[in-house]
Design a protein around this motif. Sequence first.
Motif, PDB file in Angstrom:
ATOM      1  N   LYS A   6       0.783  -0.994  -0.003  1.00 48.12           N
ATOM      2  CA  LYS A   6      -0.214   0.459  -0.481  1.00 48.12           C
ATOM      3  C   LYS A   6       0.603   1.300   0.451  1.00 48.12           C
ATOM      4  CE  LYS A   6      -4.054  -2.196   1.519  1.00 48.12           C
ATOM      5  NZ  LYS A   6      -5.455  -2.402   2.533  1.00 48.12           N
ATOM      6  N   LEU A   7       2.233   1.282   0.862  1.00 48.01           N
ATOM      7  CA  LEU A   7       2.382   2.610   0.604  1.00 48.01           C
ATOM      8  C   LEU A   7       3.643   2.517  -0.868  1.00 48.01           C
ATOM      9  CD1 LEU A   7       4.453   2.527   4.386  1.00 48.01           C
ATOM     10  CD2 LEU A   7       3.003   3.985   3.380  1.00 48.01           C
ATOM     11  N   ALA A   8       3.716   1.393  -1.154  1.00 48.87           N
ATOM     12  CA  ALA A   8       4.560   1.417  -3.244  1.00 48.87           C
ATOM     13  C   ALA A   8       3.434   2.255  -3.553  1.00 48.87           C
ATOM     14  CB  ALA A   8       4.709   0.153  -3.018  1.00 48.87           C
ATOM     15  N   ARG A   9       2.155   1.883  -3.119  1.00 44.53           N
ATOM     16  CA  ARG A   9       1.242   2.529  -3.727  1.00 44.53           C
ATOM     17  C   ARG A   9       1.042   3.672  -3.967  1.00 44.53           C
ATOM     18  NH1 ARG A   9      -0.777   2.305  -9.014  1.00 44.53           N
ATOM     19  NH2 ARG A   9      -2.909   2.532  -9.241  1.00 44.53           N
ATOM     20  N   SER A  31      -6.863   9.331  -2.342  1.00 47.66           N
ATOM     21  CA  SER A  31      -7.064   9.400  -1.317  1.00 47.66           C
ATOM     22  C   SER A  31      -7.544   8.478  -0.071  1.00 47.66           C
ATOM     23  CB  SER A  31      -8.546  10.615  -1.738  1.00 47.66           C
ATOM     24  OG  SER A  31      -9.142  11.356  -0.859  1.00 47.66           O
ATOM     25  N   SER A  32      -8.319   7.304  -0.525  1.00 42.74           N
ATOM     26  CA  SER A  32      -8.617   6.544   0.008  1.00 42.74           C
ATOM     27  C   SER A  32      -7.026   5.881   0.757  1.00 42.74           C
ATOM     28  CB  SER A  32      -9.327   5.684  -0.620  1.00 42.74           C
ATOM     29  OG  SER A  32      -9.711   4.650   0.071  1.00 42.74           O
ATOM     30  N   LEU A  33      -6.643   6.027   0.000  1.00 40.39           N
ATOM     31  CA  LEU A  33      -4.579   5.074   0.723  1.00 40.39           C
ATOM     32  C   LEU A  33      -4.515   6.360   1.725  1.00 40.39           C
ATOM     33  CD1 LEU A  33      -3.182   3.913  -2.447  1.00 40.39           C
ATOM     34  CD2 LEU A  33      -3.714   2.412  -0.242  1.00 40.39           C
ATOM     35  N   ARG A  34      -4.985   7.374   0.947  1.00 36.66           N
ATOM     36  CA  ARG A  34      -3.933   8.550   2.298  1.00 36.66           C
ATOM     37  C   ARG A  34      -4.685   8.846   3.666  1.00 36.66           C
ATOM     38  NH1 ARG A  34      -2.571  13.305  -1.717  1.00 36.66           N
ATOM     39  NH2 ARG A  34      -0.534  12.810  -2.608  1.00 36.66           N
TER      40      ARG A  34
END
Length: 76
Positions: A6-9, A31-34
């Motif tokens: 997820k961090l890589a994405r 936005s969702s990942l952040r």
Amino acid sequence: MLSKEKLARINELARKGKTSGLSKEEAREQSSLRSEYLAAFRSQMLDTLTHTTIIDPQGNDVTPEKIKQRKKRNLH
């Protein structure tokens, strides 16, 4: 914390956003990942602060009252 994938994405989307721009779907994903990252970061930081005691140079406990109260709630 978030998985390495997820961090890589998040980083991949940030790089793409700077170079060629993001599609609406990618912008939503970013936005969702952040949001997920920030929630995990805040939780971890709060946990760290809850388990911290602040001592002044004279040896007195000067931990803010809010943190002391949170420690007491977590013990029960």
